[in-house]
Scaffold this active site. Sequence first.
Site, short mmCIF file in Angstrom:
data_model
loop_
_atom_site.label_atom_id
_atom_site.label_comp_id
_atom_site.label_asym_id
_atom_site.label_seq_id
_atom_site.Cartn_x
_atom_site.Cartn_y
_atom_site.Cartn_z
N LYS A 1 -9.08 -0.21 5.91
CA LYS A 1 -9.33 -0.66 4.53
C LYS A 1 -8.33 -1.74 4.11
O LYS A 1 -8.66 -2.68 3.42
CB LYS A 1 -9.28 0.54 3.58
CG LYS A 1 -10.48 1.47 3.78
CD LYS A 1 -10.37 2.79 3.05
CE LYS A 1 -9.34 3.70 3.63
NZ LYS A 1 -9.52 5.12 3.43
N ASP B 1 -15.51 4.17 7.82
CA ASP B 1 -14.39 5.05 7.48
C ASP B 1 -14.81 6.05 6.40
O ASP B 1 -14.43 7.23 6.46
CB ASP B 1 -13.17 4.25 7.01
CG ASP B 1 -12.09 5.18 6.49
OD1 ASP B 1 -11.55 5.95 7.29
OD2 ASP B 1 -11.82 5.17 5.27
N ARG C 1 -14.24 14.31 8.40
CA ARG C 1 -12.91 14.86 8.72
C ARG C 1 -12.47 15.85 7.66
O ARG C 1 -11.87 16.88 7.95
CB ARG C 1 -11.88 13.71 8.82
CG ARG C 1 -12.01 12.88 10.08
CD ARG C 1 -11.21 11.59 9.97
NE ARG C 1 -9.81 11.81 9.72
CZ ARG C 1 -9.01 10.99 9.02
NH1 ARG C 1 -9.49 9.89 8.52
NH2 ARG C 1 -7.76 11.28 8.85
N SER D 1 -7.75 4.88 9.57
CA SER D 1 -8.53 4.98 8.33
C SER D 1 -7.90 4.09 7.25
O SER D 1 -8.58 3.25 6.64
CB SER D 1 -8.56 6.45 7.88
OG SER D 1 -8.96 6.57 6.56
N HIS E 1 0.84 -1.19 0.00
CA HIS E 1 0.00 0.00 0.00
C HIS E 1 0.87 1.25 0.00
O HIS E 1 1.81 1.36 0.77
CB HIS E 1 -0.90 0.03 1.24
CG HIS E 1 -1.74 1.26 1.32
ND1 HIS E 1 -2.88 1.42 0.55
CD2 HIS E 1 -1.59 2.41 2.01
CE1 HIS E 1 -3.40 2.61 0.79
NE2 HIS E 1 -2.64 3.23 1.68
N1 URA Z 1 -6.02 8.21 3.14
C1 URA Z 1 -6.98 7.54 3.82
O1 URA Z 1 -7.51 6.55 3.36
N2 URA Z 1 -7.35 8.01 5.04
C2 URA Z 1 -6.81 9.11 5.61
O2 URA Z 1 -7.18 9.44 6.71
C3 URA Z 1 -5.82 9.80 4.89
C4 URA Z 1 -5.44 9.32 3.65
#
Ligand code: URA
Length: 435
Positions: free
Chosen positions: A187, A161, A168, A183, A82
């Site tokens: 995922k 999220d 946010r 966050s 990632h």
């Molecule tokens: N990418 C994400 O998936 N979440 C965040 O909080 C910041 C960048």
Amino acid sequence: MDMIEIIAKKRDGHELTGEQIRYFVRGFTDGSIPDYQASALLMAIYLNGLTDEETYCLSDEMLHSGELMDLSGIEGQKVDKHSTGGVGDKITLITGPIAAACGVKVAKMSGRGLAYTGGTIDKLEAIPGFRTSLTTEEFFKQVNEIGLAVVSQTLDVAPADKKIYALRDVTATVGNRSLIASSIMSKKLASGADAIVLDVKCGSGALMKTEEEAADLAEIMMKIGNHAGKRMTAVISDMNQPLGNAVGNTLEVIEAIEVLRGRGPADITQLATELAAHMVHAGGVEPTIESARERARNALADGSALEKMREMIRYQGGDERVLEDYSIMPGSTLSVDVVAPREGYIVAINTQAVGQASQHAGAGRLSKTDVLDMGAGIHVHKKIGDHVSAGDVLMTIVGNDAAKLQAGLKYGLSAYVIGDASPWSPSLIHRIMTK
Ligand code: URA
């Protein structure tokens, strides 16, 4: 349970219980907790932070708010990679084939471009016929047979999220590292891999501007991963300038193929090989990182990584002639140069501005419904440390819409900083962290 009490507790710097975090995540996701209370709690978290236990609990709750990928139908060790996002970051198109050619199972779900950063799925769609959406059966079959598939996200992953991130974004609470880490990891953990290699970027084109900030973020993400039973590695890499010399969908596919042919730019070749080596090591194919590096370099040199790319394109319905004939991908008819206004050295590049130039030229979306111009993007001619004379071309913006090119040019013109000072060259790989 009382949401006002939860907000007050975090406002006053105390640790929330798992039950309180669960109450917040579930209540906000199902709509029973209103935006104004969720915003107040997020700001209290932003200001006072989260402990490790709170962070694990938050990411676990967000992870379990949605569907999880069960990769047990795929044999062997599954390794995911990632990137926290960058400009010119076509690394997945290179690491995937290298790692799979070395024997790792890469069952990868990737995303589309976000703001000024590109996305692997958009890039792959520059290849005629390439299907980024496979059924689960097709996905498993392909990874079992050739070790590699890259598909778009079809599951409803971490909807909590999605909702919390959207809030946010409009309440100035994105920048807290525990919130970012939970966050991203909520995922990533849904993807079902046994090991995860993180490429955490720092610099002018990244969310984290300094190496220290990036290392802190990596540390939190690795703790979350370990807590969930995953083997974790993080590479802190530089994003003070675009990776390689190409930005934009078709252009990045071409550059990735050039790397797989052993003729790509040195920076992207080095980073892709290093990340692939960590995937190979984490996947248990090689006992040491040194032998994994050797194996990854060999997969590039002997052409097996290129052949793995060919297999993936063929399996996913793409036109494999693309590997020999780049003209079958969407191209560009227009171009505009950004030239050096004076003699000197490139001392800095505003990488975000380069990404925005590409986005506005048509390679990225300005609104959700925008259709991408696959041929649009940037040829980066000069990097940090290069000497330039007045009038030298720094970068070329290409595309198919004159108005969009002019919009991109506005960003391109502010991207380069030329100075007299002796050039500083950022190192590409700042730090490697393993747990
Ligand atoms: N990418 C994400 O998936 N979440 C965040 O909080 C910041 C960048």
